[in-house]
Write an enzyme that holds these catalytic residues in place. Structure first.
Site, PDB file in Angstrom:
ATOM      1  N   ASP A 277       6.109 -15.876  -5.789  1.00 18.06           N
ATOM      2  CA  ASP A 277       4.685 -15.528  -5.855  1.00 18.06           C
ATOM      3  C   ASP A 277       4.277 -15.002  -7.225  1.00 18.06           C
ATOM      4  OD1 ASP A 277       4.161 -16.097  -3.294  1.00 18.06           O
ATOM      5  OD2 ASP A 277       3.930 -14.033  -2.605  1.00 18.06           O
TER       6      ASP A 277
ATOM      7  N   LYS B 257      -0.351 -17.078  -5.219  1.00 20.22           N
ATOM      8  CA  LYS B 257      -1.657 -16.926  -4.594  1.00 20.22           C
ATOM      9  C   LYS B 257      -2.214 -15.645  -5.174  1.00 20.22           C
ATOM     10  CE  LYS B 257      -1.608 -17.237  -0.113  1.00 20.22           C
ATOM     11  NZ  LYS B 257      -2.540 -18.316   0.233  1.00 20.22           N
TER      12      LYS B 257
ATOM     13  N   MET C  69      -5.247  -4.543  -2.266  1.00 15.04           N
ATOM     14  CA  MET C  69      -6.262  -5.565  -2.567  1.00 15.04           C
ATOM     15  C   MET C  69      -7.675  -4.986  -2.558  1.00 15.04           C
ATOM     16  SD  MET C  69      -4.660  -8.766  -0.440  1.00 15.04           S
ATOM     17  CE  MET C  69      -3.882  -7.862   0.875  1.00 15.04           C
TER      18      MET C  69
HETATM   19  N1  SAH Z   1       3.596  -7.821  -0.021  1.00 19.22           N
HETATM   20  C1  SAH Z   1       3.063  -6.974  -1.087  1.00 19.22           C
HETATM   21  C2  SAH Z   1       1.550  -6.887  -1.019  1.00 19.22           C
HETATM   22  C3  SAH Z   1       0.851  -8.188  -1.281  1.00 19.22           C
HETATM   23  S1  SAH Z   1      -0.887  -7.999  -1.273  1.00 19.22           S
HETATM   24  C4  SAH Z   1       3.709  -5.602  -0.994  1.00 19.22           C
HETATM   25  O1  SAH Z   1       4.371  -5.299  -0.002  1.00 19.22           O
HETATM   26  O2  SAH Z   1       3.546  -4.814  -1.930  1.00 19.22           O
HETATM   27  C5  SAH Z   1      -1.230  -7.795  -2.983  1.00 19.22           C
HETATM   28  C6  SAH Z   1      -1.710  -6.386  -3.250  1.00 19.22           C
HETATM   29  O3  SAH Z   1      -0.594  -5.505  -3.307  1.00 19.22           O
HETATM   30  C7  SAH Z   1      -2.405  -6.210  -4.578  1.00 19.22           C
HETATM   31  O4  SAH Z   1      -3.773  -6.575  -4.476  1.00 19.22           O
HETATM   32  C8  SAH Z   1      -2.248  -4.730  -4.807  1.00 19.22           C
HETATM   33  O5  SAH Z   1      -3.162  -3.991  -4.030  1.00 19.22           O
HETATM   34  C9  SAH Z   1      -0.867  -4.473  -4.232  1.00 19.22           C
HETATM   35  N2  SAH Z   1       0.175  -4.494  -5.262  1.00 19.22           N
HETATM   36  C10 SAH Z   1       1.248  -5.293  -5.302  1.00 19.22           C
HETATM   37  N3  SAH Z   1       2.020  -5.001  -6.374  1.00 19.22           N
HETATM   38  C11 SAH Z   1       1.410  -3.974  -7.011  1.00 19.22           C
HETATM   39  C12 SAH Z   1       1.700  -3.214  -8.172  1.00 19.22           C
HETATM   40  N4  SAH Z   1       2.782  -3.449  -8.905  1.00 19.22           N
HETATM   41  N5  SAH Z   1       0.847  -2.233  -8.522  1.00 19.22           N
HETATM   42  C13 SAH Z   1      -0.244  -1.963  -7.791  1.00 19.22           C
HETATM   43  N6  SAH Z   1      -0.582  -2.642  -6.694  1.00 19.22           N
HETATM   44  C14 SAH Z   1       0.241  -3.633  -6.298  1.00 19.22           C
END
Ligand code: SAH
Length: 288
Positions: free
Chosen positions: A48, A70, A185
């Site tokens: 991803d 995505k 998000m």
């Molecule tokens: N599966 C992922 C989340 C995917 S949704 C998890 O468990 O972290 C994507 C959202 O995750 C982004 O819009 C943001 O809100 C958050 N996100 C993912 N990585 C991030 C990071 N390094 N710093 C801040 N927010 C993050």
């Protein structure tokens, strides 16, 4: 036991299998040994947008890397295409690592992909990752729970199907029941989210943190309040991915920002200004 010997005792990624693995929030040091094992054994890695290059660099040199990103606002692979691709690769006898940011089952549609594999008879393993709402907060120096503030926490997505907020959230119930709310998000909907909390009785001075690019070398943390967050965000240059934390725990950053301390910030162990939600003035009996 020597690390290599230990790694060799971990499960083997077999031909025709898919490992659905989490890559954590960014810092390569936060992946699990099983994800590392997958990176070193996979023939194909379907990854991803949120998976960092440093993590992909840990892959076996013969591994084929396939981007299936995505990301909000950009042209992206369709979910059905990604799932179909996993089945195709597994049926071709490949060892497949499906690598997702954070944890594959937290706002990551990992469950959908796994069900697609099930319906096509493809064997799989799920490897959890450190989700951004846990690892990102730890790197920002904000505890998810603390005896001084909260005994419950909610993870929320700020993203509804139509671009607005998710429709199935009862904001009044959430505002009342969950002293700490961590929102994924949410960057483009901060104003809407703050309005909902304020309408549901949370005070304008309630602390909010926006954590951008958590656990990477570009991490930025903005501390603000429900009342000010929309304006403050407009002024600050905050980039995606980012998450939002609402709640008194944000104040505890004054004592726990260990990354800041590495850069010379002085930490304070004083928690006298921190209050559990029940002791703060709330306005839950509002109309509407
Ligand atoms: N599966 C992922 C989340 C995917 S949704 C998890 O468990 O972290 C994507 C959202 O995750 C982004 O819009 C943001 O809100 C958050 N996100 C993912 N990585 C991030 C990071 N390094 N710093 C801040 N927010 C993050």
């Amino acid at each position: 036991m020597e690390l290599t010997a230990y790694m060799n005792r971990l499960p083997v990624l077999d031909k025709g299998w898919v490992w659905l693995a989490g890559a954590g929030p960014g810092d390569p040091g936060l992946i699990s040994l099983l994800t590392l094992r997958g990176l070193q054994q996979a023939d194909v890695i379907v990854y991803d947008a949120l998976v960092s290059q440093e993590i992909l660099d840990m892959a076996h040199e013969a591994a084929v890397l396939e981007y299936a990103g995505k990301r909000g606002g950009r042209p992206s692979a369709k979910q059905s295409d990604i799932s179909e691709r996993l089945v195709e690769l597994a049926r071709a006898g490949k060892k497949v690592l499906r690598l997702k940011g954070g944890d594959p089952l937290v706002f990551g549609r990992g469950g959908e992909e796994a069900r697609y594999l099930v319906s096509h008879g493809i064997p799989f393993r799920i490897i959890p990752g450190i989700t951004a709402g846990v690892g990102g907060l730890a790197y920002a120096g904000i505890p998810l729970t603390d005896r001084h503030t909260n005994s419950a926490v909610t993870f929320l997505t700020g993203h509804g199907a139509d671009g607005g907020l998710a429709k199935d959230i009862d904001w009044d119930a959430l505002a009342k029941a969950s002293p700490v709310v961590v929102i994924y998000m949410a960057l483009s909907r901060v104003g809407l989210i703050a309005q909902q909390f304020l309408k549901s009785g949370r005070p304008a001075e309630e602390p909010v943190a926006v954590i951008s690019r958590a656990t990477t070398s570009d991490q930025v943390v903005l501390e603000t309040t429900l009342g000010r967050c929309e304006d403050d965000l407009k002024k600050a240059k905050i980039e995606a991915p980012a998450m939002i934390v609402v709640g008194e725990v944000v104040k505890l950053r004054a004592g726990l920002d260990w990354l800041g301390a590495l850069g010379g910030k002085k930490l304070s162990a004083d928690v006298s200004s921190v209050r559990p939600q029940g002791e703060r003035k709330m306005d839950f009996d509002h109309e509407g």
